[in-house]
Scaffold this motif. Structure first.
Motif, PDB file in Angstrom:
ATOM      1  N   SER A  58      38.865  37.456  42.367  1.00 54.70           N
ATOM      2  CA  SER A  58      38.222  36.635  41.327  1.00 54.70           C
ATOM      3  C   SER A  58      37.375  37.475  40.368  1.00 54.70           C
ATOM      4  O   SER A  58      37.156  37.084  39.213  1.00 54.70           O
ATOM      5  CB  SER A  58      37.363  35.552  41.961  1.00 54.70           C
ATOM      6  N   SER A  59      36.929  38.627  40.801  1.00 51.35           N
ATOM      7  CA  SER A  59      36.124  39.477  39.919  1.00 51.35           C
ATOM      8  C   SER A  59      36.993  40.346  39.005  1.00 51.35           C
ATOM      9  O   SER A  59      36.497  40.967  38.086  1.00 51.35           O
ATOM     10  CB  SER A  59      35.178  40.373  40.720  1.00 51.35           C
ATOM     11  N   GLY A  60      38.292  40.351  39.270  1.00 48.68           N
ATOM     12  CA  GLY A  60      39.195  41.110  38.417  1.00 48.68           C
ATOM     13  C   GLY A  60      39.348  42.566  38.848  1.00 48.68           C
ATOM     14  O   GLY A  60      39.940  43.358  38.126  1.00 48.68           O
ATOM     15  N   ASN A  61      38.854  42.959  39.974  1.00 49.77           N
ATOM     16  CA  ASN A  61      38.961  44.342  40.431  1.00 49.77           C
ATOM     17  C   ASN A  61      40.314  44.654  41.048  1.00 49.77           C
ATOM     18  O   ASN A  61      40.659  45.800  41.227  1.00 49.77           O
ATOM     19  CB  ASN A  61      37.861  44.665  41.444  1.00 49.77           C
ATOM     20  N   ALA A  78      36.899  37.418  46.751  1.00 51.69           N
ATOM     21  CA  ALA A  78      35.870  37.840  45.807  1.00 51.69           C
ATOM     22  C   ALA A  78      36.372  38.977  44.931  1.00 51.69           C
ATOM     23  O   ALA A  78      36.082  39.021  43.726  1.00 51.69           O
ATOM     24  CB  ALA A  78      34.621  38.276  46.563  1.00 51.69           C
ATOM     25  N   ALA A  79      37.145  39.872  45.510  1.00 57.88           N
ATOM     26  CA  ALA A  79      37.668  41.000  44.737  1.00 57.88           C
ATOM     27  C   ALA A  79      38.689  40.516  43.726  1.00 57.88           C
ATOM     28  O   ALA A  79      38.721  41.010  42.568  1.00 57.88           O
ATOM     29  CB  ALA A  79      38.297  42.025  45.676  1.00 57.88           C
TER      30      ALA A  79
END
Length: 121
Positions: free
Chosen positions: A114-117, A111-112
């Motif tokens: 894919s969110s670009g973080n 998730a991190a």
């Protein structure tokens, strides 16, 4: 009144003999081979101990050695069945907890990313 010195009369049967002591109830004195300590305990299966200890550190080893220990205990009659079962239970529980933690970790990491973080090199 009867005279204790008078011989036994034939019309009165003699008293029955005292029963023999039960097997193992009375020690034989003077033979020198008696053991007065606690009875000898059976040997504990080594893999059962290994299963319990290793299940805390490497659950898969605890599970494998627990199953082998139960098989050996069934064949040889050694002690340690409870230790092997405890090693199996702890090993399976910690293995499932580890798998759940890994799934959650990869889900959070995915998730991190894919969110670009998170920057990848």
């Amino acid at each position: 009144m009867t005279d204790p010195n008078e011989p036994n009369r034939s019309d009165v049967p003699p008293p029955p003999p005292a029963p023999a002591p039960a097997y193992g109830s009375a020690p034989s004195y003077g033979s020198g081979t008696e053991s007065y300590g606690a009875p000898a305990s059976q040997k504990t299966n080594v893999l059962a101990i290994v299963s319990l200890v290793s299940s805390f550190f490497i659950p898969l080893v605890g599970i494998i050695t627990g199953h082998i220990a139960l098989s050996q205990i069934k064949k040889t009659g050694e002690q340690g069945r409870g230790l092997a079962i405890a090693g199996l239970i702890i090993g399976y529980v910690l293995l499932v907890v580890g798998i759940i933690i890994a799934i959650v970790w990869f889900a959070i990491l995915g998730a991190a990313i894919s969110s670009g973080n998170v920057t990848t090199y």
